[in-house]
Design a protein around this motif. Sequence first.
Motif, PDB file in Angstrom:
ATOM      1  N   GLU A 227       0.786  -1.231   0.000  1.00  0.00           N
ATOM      2  CA  GLU A 227       0.000   0.000   0.000  1.00  0.00           C
ATOM      3  C   GLU A 227       0.822   1.288   0.000  1.00  0.00           C
ATOM      4  N   MET A 228       2.113   1.216   0.344  1.00  0.00           N
ATOM      5  CA  MET A 228       2.940   2.426   0.332  1.00  0.00           C
ATOM      6  C   MET A 228       3.882   2.359  -0.866  1.00  0.00           C
ATOM      7  N   GLN A 229       3.646   3.276  -1.815  1.00  0.00           N
ATOM      8  CA  GLN A 229       4.343   3.197  -3.102  1.00  0.00           C
ATOM      9  C   GLN A 229       5.690   3.903  -3.120  1.00  0.00           C
ATOM     10  N   ASP A 230       5.981   4.700  -2.099  1.00  0.00           N
ATOM     11  CA  ASP A 230       7.203   5.513  -2.157  1.00  0.00           C
ATOM     12  C   ASP A 230       8.172   5.230  -1.013  1.00  0.00           C
ATOM     13  N   ILE A 231       8.171   4.008  -0.505  1.00  0.00           N
ATOM     14  CA  ILE A 231       9.201   3.651   0.481  1.00  0.00           C
ATOM     15  C   ILE A 231      10.571   3.844  -0.164  1.00  0.00           C
ATOM     16  N   ALA A 232      10.683   3.419  -1.402  1.00  0.00           N
ATOM     17  CA  ALA A 232      11.872   3.714  -2.211  1.00  0.00           C
ATOM     18  C   ALA A 232      11.479   4.727  -3.273  1.00  0.00           C
ATOM     19  N   GLY A 233      12.312   5.736  -3.460  1.00  0.00           N
ATOM     20  CA  GLY A 233      11.988   6.755  -4.442  1.00  0.00           C
ATOM     21  C   GLY A 233      13.211   7.206  -5.219  1.00  0.00           C
ATOM     22  N   LEU A 234      12.996   7.468  -6.498  1.00  0.00           N
ATOM     23  CA  LEU A 234      14.056   8.043  -7.331  1.00  0.00           C
ATOM     24  C   LEU A 234      13.534   9.305  -7.985  1.00  0.00           C
ATOM     25  N   ARG A 235      14.468  10.184  -8.309  1.00  0.00           N
ATOM     26  CA  ARG A 235      14.089  11.448  -8.931  1.00  0.00           C
ATOM     27  C   ARG A 235      14.978  11.666 -10.146  1.00  0.00           C
ATOM     28  N   ILE A 236      14.336  11.912 -11.276  1.00  0.00           N
ATOM     29  CA  ILE A 236      15.073  12.208 -12.508  1.00  0.00           C
ATOM     30  C   ILE A 236      14.859  13.679 -12.832  1.00  0.00           C
ATOM     31  N   MET A 237      15.970  14.425 -12.900  1.00  0.00           N
ATOM     32  CA  MET A 237      15.893  15.844 -13.187  1.00  0.00           C
ATOM     33  C   MET A 237      16.149  16.098 -14.665  1.00  0.00           C
ATOM     34  N   CYS A 238      15.369  16.999 -15.239  1.00  0.00           N
ATOM     35  CA  CYS A 238      15.485  17.363 -16.651  1.00  0.00           C
ATOM     36  C   CYS A 238      15.686  18.874 -16.767  1.00  0.00           C
ATOM     37  N   GLN A 239      16.284  19.299 -17.875  1.00  0.00           N
ATOM     38  CA  GLN A 239      16.445  20.740 -18.109  1.00  0.00           C
ATOM     39  C   GLN A 239      15.144  21.376 -18.588  1.00  0.00           C
ATOM     40  N   PHE A 240      14.439  20.664 -19.474  1.00  0.00           N
ATOM     41  CA  PHE A 240      13.265  21.241 -20.124  1.00  0.00           C
ATOM     42  C   PHE A 240      12.026  20.378 -19.888  1.00  0.00           C
ATOM     43  N   VAL A 241      10.866  21.022 -19.913  1.00  0.00           N
ATOM     44  CA  VAL A 241       9.610  20.305 -19.710  1.00  0.00           C
ATOM     45  C   VAL A 241       9.433  19.211 -20.766  1.00  0.00           C
ATOM     46  N   ASP A 242       9.811  19.512 -22.010  1.00  0.00           N
ATOM     47  CA  ASP A 242       9.663  18.516 -23.085  1.00  0.00           C
ATOM     48  C   ASP A 242      10.517  17.271 -22.841  1.00  0.00           C
TER      49      ASP A 242
ATOM     50  N   LYS B  56      16.932 -14.930  -0.900  1.00  0.00           N
ATOM     51  CA  LYS B  56      15.757 -15.792  -0.743  1.00  0.00           C
ATOM     52  C   LYS B  56      14.916 -15.852  -2.011  1.00  0.00           C
ATOM     53  N   GLY B  57      15.472 -15.319  -3.118  1.00  0.00           N
ATOM     54  CA  GLY B  57      14.732 -15.332  -4.380  1.00  0.00           C
ATOM     55  C   GLY B  57      14.292 -13.938  -4.785  1.00  0.00           C
ATOM     56  N   GLU B  58      13.489 -13.872  -5.823  1.00  0.00           N
ATOM     57  CA  GLU B  58      13.034 -12.576  -6.349  1.00  0.00           C
ATOM     58  C   GLU B  58      11.939 -11.978  -5.484  1.00  0.00           C
ATOM     59  N   LYS B  59      12.047 -10.661  -5.256  1.00  0.00           N
ATOM     60  CA  LYS B  59      11.017  -9.936  -4.506  1.00  0.00           C
ATOM     61  C   LYS B  59      10.571  -8.746  -5.332  1.00  0.00           C
ATOM     62  N   GLN B  60       9.275  -8.635  -5.587  1.00  0.00           N
ATOM     63  CA  GLN B  60       8.720  -7.526  -6.351  1.00  0.00           C
ATOM     64  C   GLN B  60       8.376  -6.388  -5.390  1.00  0.00           C
ATOM     65  N   ILE B  61       8.923  -5.213  -5.639  1.00  0.00           N
ATOM     66  CA  ILE B  61       8.628  -4.081  -4.762  1.00  0.00           C
ATOM     67  C   ILE B  61       8.141  -2.884  -5.576  1.00  0.00           C
ATOM     68  N   LEU B  62       7.408  -2.003  -4.914  1.00  0.00           N
ATOM     69  CA  LEU B  62       6.904  -0.785  -5.546  1.00  0.00           C
ATOM     70  C   LEU B  62       7.881   0.354  -5.303  1.00  0.00           C
ATOM     71  N   ILE B  63       8.124   1.137  -6.350  1.00  0.00           N
ATOM     72  CA  ILE B  63       9.043   2.275  -6.270  1.00  0.00           C
ATOM     73  C   ILE B  63       8.424   3.444  -7.022  1.00  0.00           C
ATOM     74  N   GLU B  64       8.545   4.634  -6.445  1.00  0.00           N
ATOM     75  CA  GLU B  64       8.047   5.833  -7.115  1.00  0.00           C
ATOM     76  C   GLU B  64       9.207   6.577  -7.768  1.00  0.00           C
TER      77      GLU B  64
END
Length: 211
Positions: free
Chosen positions: A69-84, A131-139
Motif C-alpha cells: 500500500e505504500m508506493q514511495d518507500i523507495a523513491g528516485l528522482r530524474i531531473m530534466c532541463q526542459f519540460v519537453d 531468498k529469491g526474487e522480490k517484487q517491490i513498488l518504487i516511485e
Amino acid sequence: MGEHWDVFLAPYRQAVEELKVKLKGMRSRFVMHSEHSAVEFVTGRVKPIASILDKAAKKNIPLSNLSEEMQDIAGLRIMCQFVDDIKIVVEMLQNRNDFEIIEKRDYINKNKESGYRSLHVVIRYPVQTIKGEKQILIEIQIRTLAMNFWATIEHSLNYKYRGQFPEDIQLRLKSAAEAAYRLDEEMSLIREEIQEAQAFFTKKKEVHDSD
C-alpha cells in the motif's frame, strides 16, 4: 510488522542503488551519441523509518501492508532541463523491460493546488535477494530543475509547519510556483540556442582536456 526494519528495507535499498546506475546509464547513452540528454541527473533514497511510520498513521496503512500500500518507500528522482524532456524520459521508462510501470500521475498538466508540479510513475521492480526474487513498488519523480527547486523548498517548509502554512507563506509559495512555471516556459522558447551553446561548450572542454 514481524520483520526487523533492516531486513524489511534491504530490498528497497538494493533497488535504489541498482536503479540509480541504470537510470544514469540513460544519460550516458545520450552523451555517447553527442545528443542533448533528456536526463540531467538522478537521485534516490529510501524513506526514513520515522517518515514511513508517520505516513502509515496518516493514511491508515497497517504495518503488515506497507509493501502493498505504500508506493514511495523507495523513491528516485530524474531531473530534466526542459519540460519537453520529461515526456522523452517517460517514453524511455515505458520501453524498458526490467520493470513494469503500474501507475502514472501527471502533476504538470494538472498541478496540485499548492503549486507543486512533477510527473510521478510507480513501478513494480524485481529485486534478486538470497531468498529469491522480490517484487517491490518504487516511485520515480520526473521534473525540471525549476520544479525541483520549488518542491525542495516547499518540502522543507512543510516539515516546519506540518502542512499548516501561514497565509502569507502559502501565497508566496504559489507565487513562486508560478514564477518557476514561467521560467520553464521561457527556457523552452530558447531551447535550441541553449542546447547549441551546451554542445559547443562540451566539445571545447573535450578538446581542452585532451591537450
